[in-house]
Design a protein around this motif. Sequence first.
Motif, short mmCIF file in Angstrom:
data_model
loop_
_atom_site.label_atom_id
_atom_site.label_comp_id
_atom_site.label_asym_id
_atom_site.label_seq_id
_atom_site.Cartn_x
_atom_site.Cartn_y
_atom_site.Cartn_z
N PRO B 71 39.40 44.37 43.12
CA PRO B 71 39.84 43.07 42.58
C PRO B 71 39.96 41.98 43.63
O PRO B 71 39.51 40.85 43.41
CB PRO B 71 41.22 43.40 41.98
CG PRO B 71 41.22 44.87 41.76
CD PRO B 71 40.29 45.47 42.78
N GLU B 72 40.52 42.30 44.79
CA GLU B 72 40.75 41.25 45.79
C GLU B 72 39.42 40.80 46.42
O GLU B 72 39.18 39.60 46.63
CB GLU B 72 41.73 41.77 46.86
CG GLU B 72 42.12 40.75 47.92
CD GLU B 72 42.79 39.48 47.34
OE1 GLU B 72 43.21 39.52 46.17
OE2 GLU B 72 42.84 38.46 48.05
N ASP B 74 36.58 41.01 44.92
CA ASP B 74 35.96 40.27 43.83
C ASP B 74 36.46 38.82 43.79
O ASP B 74 35.70 37.89 43.59
CB ASP B 74 36.30 40.94 42.49
CG ASP B 74 35.08 41.52 41.82
OD1 ASP B 74 34.02 41.63 42.49
OD2 ASP B 74 35.17 41.85 40.64
N ARG B 75 37.76 38.69 43.98
CA ARG B 75 38.34 37.36 43.91
C ARG B 75 37.79 36.47 45.03
O ARG B 75 37.47 35.31 44.84
CB ARG B 75 39.87 37.43 43.99
CG ARG B 75 40.60 36.20 43.47
CD ARG B 75 42.10 36.29 43.67
NE ARG B 75 42.46 36.44 45.09
CZ ARG B 75 42.38 35.47 45.99
NH1 ARG B 75 41.96 34.26 45.64
NH2 ARG B 75 42.72 35.70 47.24
N GLY B 79 35.50 34.52 42.92
CA GLY B 79 36.46 33.53 42.47
C GLY B 79 37.26 33.99 41.26
O GLY B 79 37.96 33.21 40.64
N THR B 80 37.10 35.27 40.90
CA THR B 80 37.93 35.84 39.82
C THR B 80 38.18 37.29 40.16
O THR B 80 37.32 37.95 40.76
CB THR B 80 37.25 35.73 38.45
OG1 THR B 80 38.00 36.52 37.51
CG2 THR B 80 35.83 36.26 38.49
N ASP B 81 39.37 37.77 39.80
CA ASP B 81 39.63 39.19 40.06
C ASP B 81 39.51 40.01 38.76
O ASP B 81 39.88 41.17 38.72
CB ASP B 81 40.98 39.43 40.72
CG ASP B 81 42.12 38.85 39.90
OD1 ASP B 81 41.86 38.35 38.79
OD2 ASP B 81 43.27 38.90 40.38
N ASP B 82 38.95 39.37 37.73
CA ASP B 82 38.72 40.10 36.49
C ASP B 82 37.31 40.69 36.53
O ASP B 82 36.32 39.95 36.46
CB ASP B 82 38.87 39.14 35.30
CG ASP B 82 38.67 39.84 33.96
OD1 ASP B 82 38.13 40.97 33.97
OD2 ASP B 82 39.05 39.27 32.93
N TRP B 92 29.26 34.25 44.08
CA TRP B 92 29.25 35.60 44.64
C TRP B 92 28.09 35.75 45.61
O TRP B 92 28.24 36.26 46.72
CB TRP B 92 29.12 36.62 43.50
CG TRP B 92 29.12 38.05 43.98
CD1 TRP B 92 30.21 38.88 44.07
CD2 TRP B 92 28.00 38.82 44.43
NE1 TRP B 92 29.83 40.11 44.57
CE2 TRP B 92 28.47 40.09 44.80
CE3 TRP B 92 26.64 38.55 44.59
CZ2 TRP B 92 27.65 41.10 45.30
CZ3 TRP B 92 25.80 39.54 45.09
CH2 TRP B 92 26.30 40.80 45.44
#
Lengths: 320, 380
Positions: B71-72, B74-75, B79-82, B92
């Motif tokens: 998640p981190e 990814d964030r 720019g999103t942790d979903d 990305w």
Amino acid sequence: MTLTHDHLTEYGGLPVVEWFSAKDEEKNGPPTAGGVAWRISADAYESDETWAGAFARFAAAVDLTQVEALIVGAWPDMYESGPDEVVETLLGAREHLTSLRSLFVADVVFEQCEISWIVQGDLTPLLAAFPGLERFGLRGGNSLVFPPVRHEKLRELVVQSGGIPAEAVRGIAASDFPALTTLDLWLGTSDYGGDCDVADLAPFLAGTRLPALRHLALHNSEIQDEVAAAVAAAPVVARLETLDLSMGVLTDEGAAALLGGQPLTHLTSLDLHHNYIGAEVAERLREALEPAGVALDLDRDDAEEDNGDGTVWRYVAVGE
Amino acid sequence: MASAGAYGGREPALAVVGNPENRRVRLFTEAAVAAGFAAPRVVPWLDVLRAGGAEFGPHEVVRLDSPGEHPEVDRLLRGTDDPTRVEGGARWYARFTAAVGSLRGGVRLDDPAELAVLFDKRACHQVLARAGVPVPQSPTSGGAAPLRGWADLRALMREHRMPRAFVKPAHGSSASGVIALETASGGRLRATTSVETAGGRLFNSLRVRRITDEGEAAALVDALAPDGLHLERWLPKASLGGRTADLRVLVVAGRATHVVVRTSRWPMTNLHLGGARGDLAAAMAAAGPAWPEALRICEQAAACFPGTLAVGVDLLPATGWRHFAVAEVNAFGDLLPRLTGLPGSPAEGLDTYQAQLAALAGHIATAAPYPPSREHRAAR
């Protein structure tokens, strides 16, 4: 809902062999003739060759008088236009196809063209042109028409579809097939043009036009419960060896009608796979039929109910 | 298998840039230790991103693994942790390629320029096509035609007589955002996708659905377009056991070593969308004399990326199993747990990690030199 199904691998007791595409022909060399069911295809999308062109290459390489089984695969733009070119081509070759016993039209899988997008048409001229035909099948119900015919030799008729138009069902029902032992109709759903009701099936259930019938499949139907209830009281059932009410929306209601109807213990098999029958009623079916030696298929397969907005959605096995 | 002694007497020290908790890193570490290497140094992507880079010693052999499923990370990249969100592909890509470029020193098993191509489907298609690798026709190859939304898409499909097509986010993976689109006259249309829209945002679901409403399909494509879209002709795929089939072929050091048959009821065969591993023997039998050609095409595709030790090639068998086309080449396509190599290949009996470890020495001998670490440059 299942979208796919396989190509035929065997037809008329013969292994299916794909006729070479134009670009493969040179690589593979001349084909061996006889003893196989040939599938002849163009591409459904962006075809380089007409179906007639593929058949012409076939006719030039193979002794047509020896061909016992033909399978028509895809024809160009089959999602836009019907198989007129196929019908004309086969009619044109009738004097050479003297041994033809088995014919299937539109043996394609969904990667080629989805069943509900296949445009069919009137294939009955083929039945008239080939009086020696014993086996005839087709896939796709869109624009399918079937004016009543009489055919002395036909033993097997199969229509696989996500929806057979009621008018075509009535045409088949009004046809005379004195030699027919096997009738297999995928009735489908009204979403895909399968708009017949159970009354349209009455001639099959009476069986008067089908005196030789032994194997009956009226399945893949959204009104499978009603079909089952009608079958439960149908005169034709007493002389059937196999009965197939699979792939449809068959629930406890239809299953209970079967249990409450005439005895089915004389059947060798009863196919009810892909069903929505509860465990209790399923058990009653087993108790009633399995001790008598009936091969009972109650596999639920991928029949799954959807609960949305307070409505329960149930699906046939093949729609789209 | 190559032993640690095969490196000119000097013990190679392995390093992995990855997400330490991820099974990819665990599986590689286990394979390395079992093969007699010292446990690899694990450099978390999170540290690389936060520090703006990482340094490796001149004798460290550096493997990159997927930054996904964190998640981190990814964030920071997307720019999103979903993890279910579809958007953010362009961001990305920019950040991931920058992060790769921030790695200094070491002996690399990848090539930053090749990674930049592998994670852009338009660029990858062009590289493959120019090398003569069979690929589905694409108007967006190499970014040739812009695809800014639904209007562009329909125009391209018309212009290229392409009534059936796959629309793919340029930087997506695992069927994320992919739409299989069929069109016909009279405005008939069917889009098959796992993308769901909610509150104007896009999510990948585990459920494939059909869209027949043009407005709905158009809104979806318009929402995906800003991150870049790639358009390819839909080749009718072969089937196996009543399901659509394709192949994931791992190519290690130029040789096709591992093959998985993936089958599905849907046009996408990804396992999380209900796909299943198919029967390899049945696929080989179906392909018959064409099977060696299938593997050769995958090796030809991999040869476009000579600086990358292993790539996972997604190969489409056309209906009838006689012709093949490459759909995608994946940089991190080696997560195929417990699968052993093809009989007769250099990886027979080896899993995907063991096979790469066995091929290390040969790859390193031919690997191009990499930007030295800052330390190294300073010492010069």
